[in-house]
Design a protein around this motif. Structure first.
Motif, PDB file in Angstrom:
ATOM      1  N   PRO A 184       0.824  -1.220   0.000  1.00  0.00           N
ATOM      2  CA  PRO A 184       0.000   0.000   0.000  1.00  0.00           C
ATOM      3  C   PRO A 184       0.855   1.266   0.000  1.00  0.00           C
ATOM      4  O   PRO A 184       1.750   1.418   0.831  1.00  0.00           O
ATOM      5  N   GLY A 185       0.625   2.134  -0.976  1.00  0.00           N
ATOM      6  CA  GLY A 185       1.373   3.377  -1.087  1.00  0.00           C
ATOM      7  C   GLY A 185       2.609   3.281  -1.956  1.00  0.00           C
ATOM      8  O   GLY A 185       3.221   4.302  -2.288  1.00  0.00           O
ATOM      9  N   ASP A 186       3.012   2.081  -2.364  1.00  0.00           N
ATOM     10  CA  ASP A 186       4.183   1.927  -3.229  1.00  0.00           C
ATOM     11  C   ASP A 186       3.898   2.465  -4.631  1.00  0.00           C
ATOM     12  O   ASP A 186       2.803   2.275  -5.177  1.00  0.00           O
ATOM     13  N   VAL A 187       4.907   3.121  -5.214  1.00  0.00           N
ATOM     14  CA  VAL A 187       4.829   3.626  -6.591  1.00  0.00           C
ATOM     15  C   VAL A 187       6.153   3.324  -7.274  1.00  0.00           C
ATOM     16  O   VAL A 187       7.220   3.514  -6.687  1.00  0.00           O
ATOM     17  N   HIS A 188       6.072   2.839  -8.498  1.00  0.00           N
ATOM     18  CA  HIS A 188       7.286   2.694  -9.311  1.00  0.00           C
ATOM     19  C   HIS A 188       7.083   3.457 -10.610  1.00  0.00           C
ATOM     20  O   HIS A 188       6.139   3.186 -11.358  1.00  0.00           O
ATOM     21  N   GLU A 189       7.958   4.420 -10.873  1.00  0.00           N
ATOM     22  CA  GLU A 189       7.905   5.203 -12.101  1.00  0.00           C
ATOM     23  C   GLU A 189       8.991   4.691 -13.034  1.00  0.00           C
ATOM     24  O   GLU A 189      10.158   4.643 -12.666  1.00  0.00           O
ATOM     25  N   SER A 190       8.599   4.286 -14.234  1.00  0.00           N
ATOM     26  CA  SER A 190       9.541   3.707 -15.188  1.00  0.00           C
ATOM     27  C   SER A 190       9.778   4.663 -16.339  1.00  0.00           C
ATOM     28  O   SER A 190       8.834   5.242 -16.884  1.00  0.00           O
ATOM     29  N   PRO A 191      11.030   4.814 -16.761  1.00  0.00           N
ATOM     30  CA  PRO A 191      11.304   5.641 -17.938  1.00  0.00           C
ATOM     31  C   PRO A 191      10.857   4.912 -19.201  1.00  0.00           C
ATOM     32  O   PRO A 191      10.499   3.723 -19.160  1.00  0.00           O
ATOM     33  N   ASP A 192      10.888   5.605 -20.308  1.00  0.00           N
ATOM     34  CA  ASP A 192      10.564   4.970 -21.580  1.00  0.00           C
ATOM     35  C   ASP A 192      11.616   3.932 -21.927  1.00  0.00           C
ATOM     36  O   ASP A 192      12.800   4.123 -21.670  1.00  0.00           O
ATOM     37  N   HIS A 193      11.174   2.819 -22.504  1.00  0.00           N
ATOM     38  CA  HIS A 193      12.076   1.785 -22.974  1.00  0.00           C
ATOM     39  C   HIS A 193      12.307   1.955 -24.472  1.00  0.00           C
ATOM     40  O   HIS A 193      11.775   2.884 -25.095  1.00  0.00           O
ATOM     41  N   ALA A 194      13.057   1.042 -25.059  1.00  0.00           N
ATOM     42  CA  ALA A 194      13.349   1.118 -26.492  1.00  0.00           C
ATOM     43  C   ALA A 194      12.054   1.105 -27.304  1.00  0.00           C
ATOM     44  O   ALA A 194      11.071   0.458 -26.916  1.00  0.00           O
ATOM     45  N   PRO A 195      12.011   1.830 -28.423  1.00  0.00           N
ATOM     46  CA  PRO A 195      10.808   1.856 -29.270  1.00  0.00           C
ATOM     47  C   PRO A 195      10.366   0.441 -29.627  1.00  0.00           C
ATOM     48  O   PRO A 195      11.178  -0.415 -29.991  1.00  0.00           O
ATOM     49  N   GLY A 196       9.072   0.193 -29.498  1.00  0.00           N
ATOM     50  CA  GLY A 196       8.524  -1.117 -29.812  1.00  0.00           C
ATOM     51  C   GLY A 196       8.417  -2.047 -28.625  1.00  0.00           C
ATOM     52  O   GLY A 196       7.849  -3.140 -28.737  1.00  0.00           O
ATOM     53  N   THR A 197       8.922  -1.643 -27.459  1.00  0.00           N
ATOM     54  CA  THR A 197       8.823  -2.479 -26.261  1.00  0.00           C
ATOM     55  C   THR A 197       7.366  -2.596 -25.822  1.00  0.00           C
ATOM     56  O   THR A 197       6.631  -1.609 -25.806  1.00  0.00           O
ATOM     57  N   ARG A 198       6.964  -3.800 -25.446  1.00  0.00           N
ATOM     58  CA  ARG A 198       5.590  -4.044 -25.024  1.00  0.00           C
ATOM     59  C   ARG A 198       5.595  -4.673 -23.637  1.00  0.00           C
ATOM     60  O   ARG A 198       6.451  -5.522 -23.332  1.00  0.00           O
ATOM     61  N   GLU A 199       4.652  -4.270 -22.794  1.00  0.00           N
ATOM     62  CA  GLU A 199       4.533  -4.829 -21.455  1.00  0.00           C
ATOM     63  C   GLU A 199       3.150  -5.433 -21.263  1.00  0.00           C
ATOM     64  O   GLU A 199       2.153  -4.864 -21.704  1.00  0.00           O
ATOM     65  N   LEU A 200       3.115  -6.605 -20.614  1.00  0.00           N
ATOM     66  CA  LEU A 200       1.868  -7.252 -20.238  1.00  0.00           C
ATOM     67  C   LEU A 200       1.925  -7.526 -18.746  1.00  0.00           C
ATOM     68  O   LEU A 200       2.860  -8.175 -18.267  1.00  0.00           O
ATOM     69  N   LEU A 201       0.955  -7.008 -17.994  1.00  0.00           N
ATOM     70  CA  LEU A 201       0.903  -7.199 -16.550  1.00  0.00           C
ATOM     71  C   LEU A 201      -0.390  -7.929 -16.193  1.00  0.00           C
ATOM     72  O   LEU A 201      -1.474  -7.524 -16.620  1.00  0.00           O
ATOM     73  N   HIS A 202      -0.258  -8.996 -15.402  1.00  0.00           N
ATOM     74  CA  HIS A 202      -1.414  -9.735 -14.918  1.00  0.00           C
ATOM     75  C   HIS A 202      -1.493  -9.573 -13.409  1.00  0.00           C
ATOM     76  O   HIS A 202      -0.541  -9.902 -12.685  1.00  0.00           O
ATOM     77  N   VAL A 203      -2.623  -9.044 -12.913  1.00  0.00           N
ATOM     78  CA  VAL A 203      -2.807  -8.779 -11.488  1.00  0.00           C
ATOM     79  C   VAL A 203      -3.408 -10.011 -10.826  1.00  0.00           C
ATOM     80  O   VAL A 203      -4.465 -10.504 -11.237  1.00  0.00           O
ATOM     81  N   LEU A 204      -2.720 -10.523  -9.806  1.00  0.00           N
ATOM     82  CA  LEU A 204      -3.147 -11.750  -9.142  1.00  0.00           C
ATOM     83  C   LEU A 204      -4.134 -11.515  -8.015  1.00  0.00           C
ATOM     84  O   LEU A 204      -4.942 -12.401  -7.696  1.00  0.00           O
TER      85      LEU A 204
END
Length: 209
Positions: free
Chosen positions: A134-154
């Protein structure tokens, strides 16, 4: 946000890699990749956006770089973060224990992220476990063009910010987005949220200059 560093997994799980071993692996791979390309320290610094002093510290095994720094260096080389952490030559079959996976981020409220596995051939893919308290935040910079992320919340829910827009992802849901612009993960709930993430990256280096 650069508040995270390589850290021990903790505990006594068999095969656990200590922070010194991970730091040494990163130093060896960064130096070898840079020299194989014929790049100077200044060239790698310019391409990655990481200061020359930090590159020197990393190659000397004298610092534990943040996850953001590792991502920028990996992008510059056109490899995955997992490539920078490889302890051994790749094998056809590899079984790894989650307890042996290096922690690459610790949140200010107790969360963590660890890189469970990664492949570099024929495509660059990383498999992560995230837990945000609770309260945690992660800020990510931009990755290489074309990078894709998939996140599944458990469990619970996660707020994912992409292009300044918040997306609420609940337990059992998966979000798929392009990671080549700044993005963030945030836990606004009152319980820890656990997330599995797959990152798919294009081949080829990314010059930030």
């Amino acid at each position: 946000m650069e508040d995270s560093v390589l850290t021990d997994t903790g505990g006594s799980a068999k095969g656990s890699r200590g922070v010194d071993a991970v730091t040494a692996a990163v130093a060896q791979h960064v130096r070898a990749l840079r020299q194989a390309r014929g790049w100077s320290l200044d060239e790698l610094s310019g391409r990655s956006g990481v200061s020359k002093g930090m590159v020197v510290q990393i190659e000397g095994g004298r610092t534990n770089p943040s996850i953001g720094t590792l991502c920028r260096i990996a992008d510059a080389f056109g490899v995955s973060v997992a490539r920078l952490l490889e302890p051994d030559p790749p094998r056809e079959v590899r079984v790894s224990d989650a307890a042996a996976a290096p922690l690459l981020w610790r949140g200010g409220k107790g969360g963590f992220a660890r890189l469970l596995a990664g492949v570099n051939d024929p495509n660059f893919v990383e498999f992560w476990e995230w837990q945000l308290h609770p309260g945690d935040v992660h800020e990510s910079p931009d990755h290489a063009p074309g990078t894709r992320e998939l996140l599944h919340v458990l469990n619970s829910e996660l707020i994912v910010t992409v292009a300044a827009a918040d997306h609420r992802v609940r337990a059992g849901e998966t979000i798929d987005f392009m990671g080549d612009e700044a993005h963030a993960y945030r836990n606004d709930a009152d319980v820890p949220v656990r997330v599995l993430m797959v990152v798919v990256m294009p081949s080829g280096g990314f010059d930030r200059r």
